[in-house]
Design an enzyme around this catalytic site. Structure first.
Site, short mmCIF file in Angstrom:
data_model
loop_
_atom_site.label_atom_id
_atom_site.label_comp_id
_atom_site.label_asym_id
_atom_site.label_seq_id
_atom_site.Cartn_x
_atom_site.Cartn_y
_atom_site.Cartn_z
N GLU A 121 -5.12 3.25 9.06
CA GLU A 121 -5.32 4.90 9.18
C GLU A 121 -6.62 5.38 8.80
O GLU A 121 -6.89 6.39 9.09
CB GLU A 121 -4.12 5.35 8.05
CG GLU A 121 -2.95 5.28 8.64
CD GLU A 121 -1.75 4.91 7.66
OE1 GLU A 121 -1.81 5.26 6.46
OE2 GLU A 121 -0.70 4.23 8.15
N GLY A 143 3.78 1.51 10.42
CA GLY A 143 4.31 2.89 10.14
C GLY A 143 5.59 3.15 10.70
O GLY A 143 6.23 2.38 11.50
N ASN A 201 1.01 -1.25 -0.11
CA ASN A 201 -0.16 0.09 -0.07
C ASN A 201 0.90 1.14 -0.07
O ASN A 201 1.74 1.30 0.85
CB ASN A 201 -0.85 0.07 1.27
CG ASN A 201 -1.39 1.31 1.82
OD1 ASN A 201 -1.74 2.24 1.00
ND2 ASN A 201 -1.77 1.37 3.10
C1 PEP Z 1 0.65 -0.35 6.07
O1 PEP Z 1 0.63 0.69 6.19
O2 PEP Z 1 -0.12 -1.13 5.78
C2 PEP Z 1 1.95 -1.11 6.65
C3 PEP Z 1 2.02 -2.27 6.68
O3 PEP Z 1 3.03 -0.08 6.75
P1 PEP Z 1 4.57 -0.59 7.17
O4 PEP Z 1 4.99 -1.58 6.53
O5 PEP Z 1 5.35 0.88 6.78
O6 PEP Z 1 4.44 -0.51 8.60
#
Ligand code: PEP
Length: 258
Positions: A100, A176, A10
C-alpha cells in the site's frame, strides 16, 4: 527441533490505541505458553499506538513494529516519523515498502532503499516487503520484478546488517479484501527465487539466514499448507489475524501440523 517460524500482523489503519493495547495483551496471554524458540511473534500497529503498544508488549514474547519510517533523523519532512522518534517509543522493528505504501502512496524502490539503510543503521529489525502487481504477473515477469525490488531495496546493505533483515513476499494481487491468495506452489517458487537472490547478494551463510515470510490473504484454510513449504519461514497476516483469538488459532494449527 524445527526451525523457528515467524508470525506477524500489520494492522494497517484500523486499530485505535485502546484496540491495539487490548489486542497485544490478549495475544500475549493466549500465546505465552508457546516457546519463543519455536516462534517469533510481531505486531505492526499504527504510529499513534507505538508508545502504548511498546509499553504493554513483553519483549520476551513479541516485537512491536512501525508501518513506515522517514529516512532522516530530522528535517523538513512534514508528516514523516524519524528513526529517533520510533526509538523513543521503544519500537523494535520497521516495515518498509508495504504494497500500500508502494502502490497507493507511490513510493519507489529508491525510497525504500533509503529507508532500509536508515532502519538498519539505527539497529531496527527491518522488514522489507516486495511483491509484483497482477499486471506484472500476467506479463510473466514476477521473478524479474522481485529480483529488482530486492536488489534495489537492499543496495548498500552489508552482510553484517543482514542479521536484522527480514523479507516479506506479498504479491499485490493477493493482499486485502479484493485479494486472491497465492497458491502454496506459486508462493514457494517465488520464495526460492528470493533465497537465490539473497545468496547472490550476501553469500551462502547470510543469504540463507534471512527469514522469508509470505503475506497476502493468509487464512485458517491455507496457513498450514503455506507453512509446510521449504522456503517459507513465516506468515505475515492481515485481516485473519486482527482478532487475537483467531490469530492464536492459526499459530497453533501451523505449529501442530507443519
Ligand atoms: C497485508 O496487508 O500485509 C496483508 C497480508 O493483508 P491480508 O492478509 O488481509 O491480505
Amino acid at each position: 527441533m524445527k526451525k523457528k517460524f515467524y508470525f506477524g500482523t500489520n494492522t494497517k489503519m484500523y486499530k485505535t490505541i485502546q484496540n491495539t493495547v487490548d489486542f497485544i495483551l490478549r495475544l500475549q496471554e493466549l500465546t505465552s505458553d508457546i516457546s519463543r524458540d519455536e516462534i517469533e511473534l510481531f505486531v505492526i500497529p499504527s504510529f499513534t499506538t507505538q508508545k502504548d503498544a511498546n509499553q504493554v508488549k513483553k519483549p520476551e514474547l513479541m516485537k512491536v513494529g512501525a508501518q513506515n519510517m522517514g529516512w532522516e533523523e530530522e528535517g523538513q519532512f512534514t508528516g514523516e516519523i524519524s528513526p529517533i522518534m520510533l526509538q523513543e517509543c521503544g519500537t523494535d522493528l520497521v516495515m518498509i515498502g508495504h504494497s500500500e505504501r508502494r502502490h497507493v502512496l507511490g513510493e519507489s524502490d529508491e525510497e525504500e532503499n533509503k529507508k532500509v539503510l536508515c532502519a538498519l543503521n539505527h539497529d531496527f529489525t527491518t522488514l522489507l516487503c516486495v511483491g509484483e502487481t497482477g499486471e506484472e504477473k500476467e506479463y510473466g515477469i514476477s521473478e524479474e520484478v522481485i529480483r529488482i525490488q530486492l536488489k534495489k531495496g537492499l543496495y548498500g546493505v552489508t552482510r553484517e546488517q543482514t542479521e536484522k533483515l527480514w523479507i516479506a513476499y506479498e504479491p499485490v494481487w493477493a493482499i486485502g479484501v479484493n485479494g486472491k491468495p497465492a497458491s502454496k506452489e506459486y508462493a514457494e517458487e517465488i520464495h526460492r527465487v528470493m533465497r537465490e537472490t539473497l545468496i547472490e547478494l550476501f553469500g551462502e551463510t547470510a543469504g540463507n539466514r534471512i527469514p522469508l515470510l509470505y503475506g497476502g490473504s493468509v487464512n485458517p484454510g491455507n496457513a498450514v499448507g503455506l507453512s509446510r513449504m521449504e522456503h517459507i519461514d513465516g506468515l505475515f497476516i492481515g485481516r485473519a489475524a486482527w482478532d487475537a483469538d483467531n490469530f492464536n488459532e492459526i499459530i497453533r494449527s501451523v505449529l501442530e501440523k507443519r
